[in-house]
Design an enzyme around this catalytic site. Structure first.
Site, PDB file in Angstrom:
ATOM      1  N   PRO A 228      -4.031  -0.538  19.186  1.00 15.36           N
ATOM      2  CA  PRO A 228      -3.793  -1.001  17.813  1.00 15.36           C
ATOM      3  C   PRO A 228      -3.953   0.061  16.719  1.00 15.36           C
ATOM      4  O   PRO A 228      -3.638  -0.206  15.565  1.00 15.36           O
ATOM      5  CB  PRO A 228      -4.847  -2.105  17.624  1.00 15.36           C
ATOM      6  CG  PRO A 228      -5.899  -1.824  18.636  1.00 15.36           C
ATOM      7  CD  PRO A 228      -5.228  -1.156  19.778  1.00 15.36           C
TER       8      PRO A 228
ATOM      9  N   HIS B 183       0.849  -1.195   0.000  1.00 14.00           N
ATOM     10  CA  HIS B 183       0.000   0.000   0.000  1.00 14.00           C
ATOM     11  C   HIS B 183       0.881   1.240   0.000  1.00 14.00           C
ATOM     12  O   HIS B 183       1.779   1.368   0.821  1.00 14.00           O
ATOM     13  CB  HIS B 183      -0.888   0.053   1.251  1.00 14.00           C
ATOM     14  CG  HIS B 183      -1.992  -0.954   1.245  1.00 14.00           C
ATOM     15  ND1 HIS B 183      -3.040  -0.925   2.126  1.00 14.00           N
ATOM     16  CD2 HIS B 183      -2.233  -2.018   0.440  1.00 14.00           C
ATOM     17  CE1 HIS B 183      -3.869  -1.926   1.880  1.00 14.00           C
ATOM     18  NE2 HIS B 183      -3.391  -2.608   0.866  1.00 14.00           N
TER      19      HIS B 183
ATOM     20  N   TYR C  11       3.727   6.147  10.220  1.00 14.07           N
ATOM     21  CA  TYR C  11       2.968   4.957   9.824  1.00 14.07           C
ATOM     22  C   TYR C  11       3.836   3.937   9.089  1.00 14.07           C
ATOM     23  O   TYR C  11       3.752   2.737   9.347  1.00 14.07           O
ATOM     24  CB  TYR C  11       1.760   5.372   8.961  1.00 14.07           C
ATOM     25  CG  TYR C  11       0.675   4.318   8.951  1.00 14.07           C
ATOM     26  CD1 TYR C  11      -0.214   4.197  10.011  1.00 14.07           C
ATOM     27  CD2 TYR C  11       0.562   3.422   7.905  1.00 14.07           C
ATOM     28  CE1 TYR C  11      -1.194   3.215  10.025  1.00 14.07           C
ATOM     29  CE2 TYR C  11      -0.416   2.439   7.901  1.00 14.07           C
ATOM     30  CZ  TYR C  11      -1.286   2.340   8.966  1.00 14.07           C
ATOM     31  OH  TYR C  11      -2.250   1.359   8.982  1.00 14.07           O
TER      32      TYR C  11
ATOM     33  N   TYR D  98      -9.245   4.725   7.918  1.00 17.93           N
ATOM     34  CA  TYR D  98      -9.424   5.012   9.350  1.00 17.93           C
ATOM     35  C   TYR D  98     -10.524   6.062   9.460  1.00 17.93           C
ATOM     36  O   TYR D  98     -10.408   7.152   8.891  1.00 17.93           O
ATOM     37  CB  TYR D  98      -8.139   5.580   9.949  1.00 17.93           C
ATOM     38  CG  TYR D  98      -7.059   4.553  10.194  1.00 17.93           C
ATOM     39  CD1 TYR D  98      -6.924   3.952  11.444  1.00 17.93           C
ATOM     40  CD2 TYR D  98      -6.164   4.197   9.199  1.00 17.93           C
ATOM     41  CE1 TYR D  98      -5.919   3.017  11.691  1.00 17.93           C
ATOM     42  CE2 TYR D  98      -5.156   3.260   9.430  1.00 17.93           C
ATOM     43  CZ  TYR D  98      -5.051   2.680  10.685  1.00 17.93           C
ATOM     44  OH  TYR D  98      -4.063   1.749  10.921  1.00 17.93           O
TER      45      TYR D  98
ATOM     46  N   LYS E 286       1.147  -0.962  15.205  1.00 15.85           N
ATOM     47  CA  LYS E 286       2.580  -0.994  15.518  1.00 15.85           C
ATOM     48  C   LYS E 286       3.079  -2.199  16.315  1.00 15.85           C
ATOM     49  O   LYS E 286       4.288  -2.421  16.378  1.00 15.85           O
ATOM     50  CB  LYS E 286       2.949   0.268  16.317  1.00 15.85           C
ATOM     51  CG  LYS E 286       2.848   1.547  15.521  1.00 15.85           C
ATOM     52  CD  LYS E 286       3.873   1.572  14.416  1.00 15.85           C
ATOM     53  CE  LYS E 286       3.766   2.772  13.538  1.00 15.85           C
ATOM     54  NZ  LYS E 286       4.283   2.530  12.188  1.00 15.85           N
TER      55      LYS E 286
HETATM   56  P1  FAD Z   1       2.735 -12.747  21.006  1.00 15.07           P
HETATM   57  O1  FAD Z   1       2.428 -12.682  19.566  1.00 15.07           O
HETATM   58  O2  FAD Z   1       1.701 -12.507  22.006  1.00 15.07           O
HETATM   59  O3  FAD Z   1       3.552 -14.047  21.286  1.00 15.07           O
HETATM   60  C1  FAD Z   1       3.818 -14.539  22.572  1.00 15.07           C
HETATM   61  C2  FAD Z   1       3.856 -16.055  22.551  1.00 15.07           C
HETATM   62  O4  FAD Z   1       4.225 -16.541  23.831  1.00 15.07           O
HETATM   63  C3  FAD Z   1       2.504 -16.672  22.212  1.00 15.07           C
HETATM   64  O5  FAD Z   1       2.638 -17.585  21.152  1.00 15.07           O
HETATM   65  C4  FAD Z   1       2.077 -17.320  23.526  1.00 15.07           C
HETATM   66  O6  FAD Z   1       1.276 -18.470  23.290  1.00 15.07           O
HETATM   67  C5  FAD Z   1       3.412 -17.645  24.158  1.00 15.07           C
HETATM   68  N1  FAD Z   1       3.382 -17.769  25.625  1.00 15.07           N
HETATM   69  C6  FAD Z   1       2.694 -17.007  26.495  1.00 15.07           C
HETATM   70  N2  FAD Z   1       2.917 -17.419  27.764  1.00 15.07           N
HETATM   71  C7  FAD Z   1       3.771 -18.469  27.676  1.00 15.07           C
HETATM   72  C8  FAD Z   1       4.353 -19.317  28.649  1.00 15.07           C
HETATM   73  N3  FAD Z   1       4.110 -19.158  29.954  1.00 15.07           N
HETATM   74  N4  FAD Z   1       5.168 -20.298  28.228  1.00 15.07           N
HETATM   75  C9  FAD Z   1       5.420 -20.460  26.893  1.00 15.07           C
HETATM   76  N5  FAD Z   1       4.883 -19.683  25.930  1.00 15.07           N
HETATM   77  C10 FAD Z   1       4.075 -18.696  26.317  1.00 15.07           C
HETATM   78  N6  FAD Z   1       0.384  -5.105  15.580  1.00 15.07           N
HETATM   79  C11 FAD Z   1       0.822  -4.536  14.420  1.00 15.07           C
HETATM   80  O7  FAD Z   1       2.026  -4.280  14.281  1.00 15.07           O
HETATM   81  N7  FAD Z   1      -0.014  -4.212  13.395  1.00 15.07           N
HETATM   82  C12 FAD Z   1      -1.332  -4.452  13.483  1.00 15.07           C
HETATM   83  O8  FAD Z   1      -2.042  -4.199  12.505  1.00 15.07           O
HETATM   84  C13 FAD Z   1      -1.851  -5.027  14.691  1.00 15.07           C
HETATM   85  N8  FAD Z   1      -3.164  -5.307  14.831  1.00 15.07           N
HETATM   86  C14 FAD Z   1      -3.581  -6.029  15.918  1.00 15.07           C
HETATM   87  C15 FAD Z   1      -4.916  -6.397  15.978  1.00 15.07           C
HETATM   88  C16 FAD Z   1      -5.360  -7.154  17.044  1.00 15.07           C
HETATM   89  C17 FAD Z   1      -6.807  -7.538  17.080  1.00 15.07           C
HETATM   90  C18 FAD Z   1      -4.453  -7.561  18.080  1.00 15.07           C
HETATM   91  C19 FAD Z   1      -4.921  -8.398  19.248  1.00 15.07           C
HETATM   92  C20 FAD Z   1      -3.138  -7.183  18.042  1.00 15.07           C
HETATM   93  C21 FAD Z   1      -2.686  -6.423  16.962  1.00 15.07           C
HETATM   94  N9  FAD Z   1      -1.361  -6.041  16.864  1.00 15.07           N
HETATM   95  C22 FAD Z   1      -0.926  -5.376  15.731  1.00 15.07           C
HETATM   96  C23 FAD Z   1      -0.414  -6.375  17.915  1.00 15.07           C
HETATM   97  C24 FAD Z   1       0.403  -7.624  17.608  1.00 15.07           C
HETATM   98  O9  FAD Z   1      -0.457  -8.705  17.306  1.00 15.07           O
HETATM   99  C25 FAD Z   1       1.314  -7.956  18.800  1.00 15.07           C
HETATM  100  O10 FAD Z   1       1.996  -6.786  19.158  1.00 15.07           O
HETATM  101  C26 FAD Z   1       2.295  -9.079  18.481  1.00 15.07           C
HETATM  102  O11 FAD Z   1       1.642 -10.325  18.458  1.00 15.07           O
HETATM  103  C27 FAD Z   1       3.442  -9.120  19.502  1.00 15.07           C
HETATM  104  O12 FAD Z   1       4.265 -10.224  19.250  1.00 15.07           O
HETATM  105  P2  FAD Z   1       5.020 -10.980  20.430  1.00 15.07           P
HETATM  106  O13 FAD Z   1       5.814 -12.045  19.787  1.00 15.07           O
HETATM  107  O14 FAD Z   1       5.695  -9.983  21.297  1.00 15.07           O
HETATM  108  O15 FAD Z   1       3.861 -11.575  21.333  1.00 15.07           O
HETATM  109  C1  DHB Z   2      -5.128  -3.787  11.024  1.00 12.76           C
HETATM  110  C2  DHB Z   2      -5.024  -3.702  12.387  1.00 12.76           C
HETATM  111  C3  DHB Z   2      -4.707  -2.495  12.973  1.00 12.76           C
HETATM  112  O1  DHB Z   2      -4.576  -2.406  14.292  1.00 12.76           O
HETATM  113  C4  DHB Z   2      -4.513  -1.366  12.196  1.00 12.76           C
HETATM  114  O2  DHB Z   2      -4.228  -0.181  12.782  1.00 12.76           O
HETATM  115  C5  DHB Z   2      -4.602  -1.459  10.818  1.00 12.76           C
HETATM  116  C6  DHB Z   2      -4.917  -2.681  10.234  1.00 12.76           C
HETATM  117  C7  DHB Z   2      -5.459  -5.085  10.395  1.00 12.76           C
HETATM  118  O3  DHB Z   2      -5.686  -6.036  11.146  1.00 12.76           O
HETATM  119  O4  DHB Z   2      -5.505  -5.166   9.167  1.00 12.76           O
END
Ligand code: FAD
Ligand code: DHB
Length: 391
Positions: A293, A72, A385, A201, A297
């Site tokens: 969200p 995009h 962004y 948005y 980021k």
């Molecule tokens: P996680 O992905 O949470 O990974 C942590 C892992 O640790 C998991 O697999 C979990 O099962 C495991 N774990 C937990 N506890 C234990 C334990 N005790 N022992 C062993 N394993 C364990 N971010 C963006 O950049 N762009 C977006 O568009 C965006 N949209 C989002 C939309 C939604 C609806 C949500 C919920 C989040 C969004 N995010 C977005 C945020 C993004 O998903 C998270 O910031 C990202 O997953 C962080 O990655 P991580 O590896 O730090 O944590």
């Molecule tokens: C999506 C999620 C977000 O939090 C955002 O700011 C933009 C897009 C997505 O899931 O596509």
């Protein structure tokens, strides 16, 4: 068992760290409490910053992303029933974003680690971390009911916001900075061809809404709801009615409607710990910080943390340098706070706050008008962004 870096959690942070360490010749073991299928199906983020995309490609895990990801070159802001466009490349020296689902990044990383003989242990139970302030920290866990101990040089806590590594740091070591917002997002995946090539948005009197997508056939949509929203009160018809009210614009643009494939409610908070290190435990990604969200980021910050951590670990193993490990937290936090600020600002500008009055409404409309018409305003949105440059 013995390894150099024990990694707790196979989300984007843990998997990317393991991949980067492997490329630097450093051995790691990833321990994950869920199954491979669970983490590969979990629906979450979708927006990758330019720097995240570049890193995935440079390190050999971007092949499917390049084929299937949707590049995009801009984003829409909708308010007062009209859409305004902000183009990225012309304001950022050529950068953009790629829409590619988080679970696809996870699949690509798992596959790369497995293909390289990397160790990821799924479905571990009762994981705990020990001797964090010693030179040989340990991870204890059970696999198939059998107790195991992994002795490490370092432990990376990549276990997300609800993980156990952050609470394992002794009380008083870590400071927490936090904001909880008085709203949440109800998100759906729908089998409907996207009616816009780019994200929209939307600020609306009924609350925020976001139009996003996953492919040429699947739309991803979010609408502002209450933090304790009961999903059973939201049959698909009601969700579509609300989305259409908020997203439709005067020029006749509206989202395409189709069967709802998945739905969920996501809470919103800003959360940062300082420092992100205790002894030989280094926290990365959502284990150390959460952003609301609205700025898209979270995943990108997780990737930038582990890039910094892998470089510090490489300097330690290649030349015995400990200075970069000592600076890990401060180096990450500079970026994290800028990203927190952007995510908080986007959230504040675009959501309806309880108790907001006509003054707030007009102020928010004026801010949106400004940032979508002034070159300086648009540049601020665009450069944040697509992702700020790494220091
Ligand atoms: P996680 O992905 O949470 O990974 C942590 C892992 O640790 C998991 O697999 C979990 O099962 C495991 N774990 C937990 N506890 C234990 C334990 N005790 N022992 C062993 N394993 C364990 N971010 C963006 O950049 N762009 C977006 O568009 C965006 N949209 C989002 C939309 C939604 C609806 C949500 C919920 C989040 C969004 N995010 C977005 C945020 C993004 O998903 C998270 O910031 C990202 O997953 C962080 O990655 P991580 O590896 O730090 O944590
Ligand atoms: C999506 C999620 C977000 O939090 C955002 O700011 C933009 C897009 C997505 O899931 O596509």
């Amino acid at each position: 068992m013995r390894t150099q870096v024990g990694i707790v959690g196979a989300g984007p942070a843990g998997l990317m760290l393991s991949h980067l360490l492997h490329l630097a010749g450093i051995e790691s073991v990833v321990l994950e409490c869920r199954s491979r299928q669970y983490i590969e199906d979990r629906v979450r983020a979708g927006v990758l910053e330019q720097g995240t995309v570049d890193l995935l490609i440079e390190t050999g895990v971007g092949e499917r992303l390049q084929r299937e990801g949707l590049r995009h070159d801009g984003v829409w802001f909708s308010f007062g029933g009209r859409r305004r466009h902000i183009g990225f490349p012309e304001l950022t020296g050529g950068s953009g974003i790629v829409v590619y689902a988080q679970q696809e990044v996870v699949k690509d990383l798992v596959q790369a680690r497995v293909a390289a003989g990397g160790q990821i242990v799924f479905e571990v139970e009762e994981l705990s971390v020990h001797d964090l302030d010693s030179k040989l920290p340990k991870i204890r866990y059970k696999k198939d009911g059998v107790a195991q101990e992994l002795i490490c040089d370092f432990i990376a806590g990549c276990d997300g916001f609800h993980g156990i590594t952050r609470p394992s740091v002794p009380a008083g070591v870590i400071a927490v900075y936090e904001r909880i917002y008085p709203f949440a997002w109800l998100g759906i995946l729908a089998e409907a061809a996207p009616t816009s090539d780019e994200l929209v948005y939307t600020y609306h009197e009924r609350g925020f809404a976001l139009f996003s997508m996953r492919s040429q056939q699947v739309t991803r949509l979010y609408l502002q709801c209450t933090p304790d929203e009961d999903l059973s009160q939201w049959p698909d018809d009601r969700i579509w009615e609300e989305l259409c009210k908020r997203l439709s614009t005067q020029d006749g643009w509206a989202p395409g409607v189709g069967p709802v494939l998945q739905k969920g409610v996501t809470g919103m908070r800003s959360f940062v710990i300082e420092p992100m290190q205790y002894g030989r435990l280094f926290l990365a990604g959502d284990a150390a910080h959460i952003v609301p969200p609205t700025g898209a980021k979270g995943l990108n910050l997780a990737v930038s943390d582990v890039r910094v951590l892998s470089q510090a670990l490489e300097a330690f193993y290649k030349s015995g340098r400990e200075d970069l490990l000592g600076q890990y937290s401060a180096n990450c936090l500079r970026r994290i706070w800028k990203v927190q600020r952007f995510s908080w600002w986007m959230t504040s500008m675009l959501h309806l706050f309880p108790g907001a009055d006509g003054f707030d409404h007009r102020r928010q409309l004026a801010e949106l008008d400004y940032v979508t018409s002034s070159r300086a305003g648009m540049t601020t949105v665009a450069e944040n962004y697509v992702g700020l440059p790494l220091d």
